[in-house]
Design an enzyme around this catalytic site. Structure first.
Site, PDB file in Angstrom:
ATOM      1  N   TYR A   1     -22.345  37.425  14.456  1.00 12.68           N
ATOM      2  CA  TYR A   1     -21.800  36.540  13.895  1.00 12.68           C
ATOM      3  C   TYR A   1     -20.667  35.985  14.500  1.00 12.68           C
ATOM      4  O   TYR A   1     -20.768  34.007  14.803  1.00 12.68           O
ATOM      5  CB  TYR A   1     -20.504  37.231  12.710  1.00 12.68           C
ATOM      6  CG  TYR A   1     -19.377  36.131  12.251  1.00 12.68           C
ATOM      7  CD1 TYR A   1     -20.103  34.978  11.420  1.00 12.68           C
ATOM      8  CD2 TYR A   1     -18.033  36.129  12.557  1.00 12.68           C
ATOM      9  CE1 TYR A   1     -19.028  34.550  10.549  1.00 12.68           C
ATOM     10  CE2 TYR A   1     -17.398  35.437  12.427  1.00 12.68           C
ATOM     11  CZ  TYR A   1     -17.974  34.165  11.045  1.00 12.68           C
ATOM     12  OH  TYR A   1     -16.477  33.253  10.810  1.00 12.68           O
TER      13      TYR A   1
ATOM     14  N   LYS B   1     -21.322  31.544  16.014  1.00 17.44           N
ATOM     15  CA  LYS B   1     -20.309  30.616  15.057  1.00 17.44           C
ATOM     16  C   LYS B   1     -21.020  29.766  17.118  1.00 17.44           C
ATOM     17  O   LYS B   1     -20.516  28.649  16.591  1.00 17.44           O
ATOM     18  CB  LYS B   1     -19.190  31.079  14.555  1.00 17.44           C
ATOM     19  CG  LYS B   1     -19.297  30.870  13.569  1.00 17.44           C
ATOM     20  CD  LYS B   1     -18.832  30.158  12.937  1.00 17.44           C
ATOM     21  CE  LYS B   1     -18.954  30.853  11.458  1.00 17.44           C
ATOM     22  NZ  LYS B   1     -18.808  29.131  10.873  1.00 17.44           N
TER      23      LYS B   1
ATOM     24  N   SER C   1     -15.006  30.295  14.598  1.00 14.63           N
ATOM     25  CA  SER C   1     -14.225  31.485  14.485  1.00 14.63           C
ATOM     26  C   SER C   1     -13.515  31.673  16.013  1.00 14.63           C
ATOM     27  O   SER C   1     -13.856  31.617  16.879  1.00 14.63           O
ATOM     28  CB  SER C   1     -14.568  32.737  13.953  1.00 14.63           C
ATOM     29  OG  SER C   1     -14.330  34.295  14.564  1.00 14.63           O
TER      30      SER C   1
END
Lengths: 329, 329
Positions: free
Chosen positions: B151, B155, B127
């Protein structure tokens, strides 16, 4: 002031301990306690008025981290790591110590903070091994992390966790990417970078040393004295200026092996230089070629971190700190 | 050709499955088997001549990964993740799925390779959340990873592991940093980025949508159709050109919310635009402000990845793929 040093038996850990004991203070407070841990028990240190505790621990054991922060140290220095060469040879051991061991520490701190407020300053020694070739001529402060070793990968992951745990308020982290420490005193360790030190350290005392790479190989260096300075500054600095970017390229000195050798020649003469024996090693050469060679460390310099500006200076520091101030006759 | 899709019940997973079944081929071979797994069992798919297996699994369970690769899939698509908003609200769940779950997969593949050669193509959906503000006007291919969400941290760690496991020869990884997928069909999910889709999707069918940020907010988008194209290309491309740098910024379209709205106006008129209701939300605005806004994705484009060049095109794809080719009367 209660301090925990993880990896205290190593060279930098011992010098950091000596520096803290000599200062007697950190962050403006008298040091009351220092806990020194490593995979082998660090040597006890005489320190008037400071309680010094030493312990052998395995940080890859999930139950250990909680015991390390039981006394709620205000400042934690995390220096422990499986070094680059060994982490490359032993994949599982490298991940167990360098990734899992570090994460257990962060998690233990987070858990401790659930019952009462706890947010220690956490100084994490990272490495320029988080970068991987190809590089620009000078690596800037915003260059991406693409390690080419498992060690570098593990350090880069530790940095990311440090930043996230800091952002969430679980700890107050500073990650410092150390240059290769040169001249590393004592015996060679398993780090593939060890020759950068031994080609100076051994000839300075009349011993032979092996050079496994070409004289054109360029690398990024700082003295042990500078490394201790980085750690102390990271412990004391105002972290509010770091924002979400908690990991810093430390300043250092970019030099070729040839430039190291010429500094040795100036300090100790041709006879010392002749003690360097060429023995090219492809695996070492390939690893070194994948490492960073030069940096523009503007951000860390602006934040007050300081390193050497010549190899003559680095050699002089070694002679002052390790050889009693003069070369053997 | 044996394919595993982890996270197959999600929107991108379903479209990827449909694309694979429609093609019937991957990497020049007929597809014989597709295993579709997710935290809830993905819907069965009719596919002549292809064995389709569906299963509900929890990748945070350490025993699951070994079962996922028991059939030794040649290509693995790993799309499963706790999305940004939820990983921010539930720290432990985000790390358990996004970090530990991913690492268990990598480890299971490495362990499988010990008994007989096994090195699957592993396509990892990363991402743009691996980046954190402040940004340059356009983020280049060598910009550093300083996520401002858990998050994004998870990632970025997955990417580093993917690279190291690839370098060591345990798997053949490609990490693709997806733009925000727009227009995401169906119901809103818990992603903080969901409004970028809903402000177009809902008004296109005569429904109201909430806009929690300003019209000046700029972001980086690609359609679901482009995302499936990225995944298929990542599965098929020659990875020998990637070297140690296995993670790629995907191409996309940089646009402000205002530009999205003007495209909506061109396609569906003022009445559609009037269905967008302003309801500023500080937490969402702060998260969005910390995300990347524009990229120079030269490397991925040179490697053959393709995205849209206008929001009119993105809206047209939504109408074609989700609304049967025309707006409701």
């Amino acid at each position: 002031m209660n301090i925990l040093i993880i990896g205290a038996a190593g060279m930098v850990g011992r010098k950091l301990t000596a520096g803290l004991v000599a200062n007697g203070m950190l962050r403006g407070e008298a040091i009351a306690r220092i806990e020194l841990v490593d995979v082998i028990a660090p040597a006890a240190v005489a320190a008037d008025g400071i309680e010094v505790v030493t312990r052998a621990v395995d940080i890859a054991d999930p139950s250990v981290a909680e015991t390390l922060i039981a006394s709620r140290p205000h400042v934690i220095f995390h220096l422990a790591a499986i070094v680059s060469g060994e982490a490359e040879l032993d994949f599982e051991k490298g991940y167990a110590i360098n990734l899992d061991g570090t994460r257990y520490l962060f998690e233990a701190i987070r858990q401790a903070g659930k019952s009462e407020p706890y947010c220690p300053r956490f100084v994490f020694t990272s490495s320029i091994a988080v970068f991987g070739a190809p590089f620009p001529d000078k690596i800037g402060d915003e260059f991406f992390q693409t390690p080419r070793t498992s060690y570098g990968t593990q350090k880069a992951i530790g940095e990311l966790l440090l930043s996230d745990y800091s952002r969430r308020g679980f700890l107050d982290g500073v990650g410092i990417r150390l240059p290769t420490i040169c001249i590393r005193p004592g015996k060679p360790n398993k780090a593939a970078s060890g020759f950068f030190s031994s080609i100076l350290r051994e000839p300075l005392v009349g011993k032979e040393a092996v050079l496994p790479v070409s004289e054109n190989a360029r690398h990024w260096h700082a003295s042990p004295r500078a490394a201790v300075g980085f750690l102390l500054h990271a412990a004391e600095m105002d972290t509010s200026v770091l924002g979400a970017r908690r990991n810093l390229n430390m300043p250092g000195l970019s030099a070729t092996v040839g430039e190291q050798i010429e500094a040795l020649r100036r300090v100790a003469g041709d006879d010392a230089v002749k003690l360097i024996k060429r023995d090219p090693d492809a695996m070492t050469a390939e690893m070194v070629d994948g490492w960073a060679k030069d940096f523009d460390a503007s951000r860390a310099i602006a934040l007050g971190f300081k390193a050497e500006s010549s190899f003559d200076e680095i050699i002089a520091i070694h002679i002052a700190d390790e050889l009693g101030g003069e070369l053997p006759k």
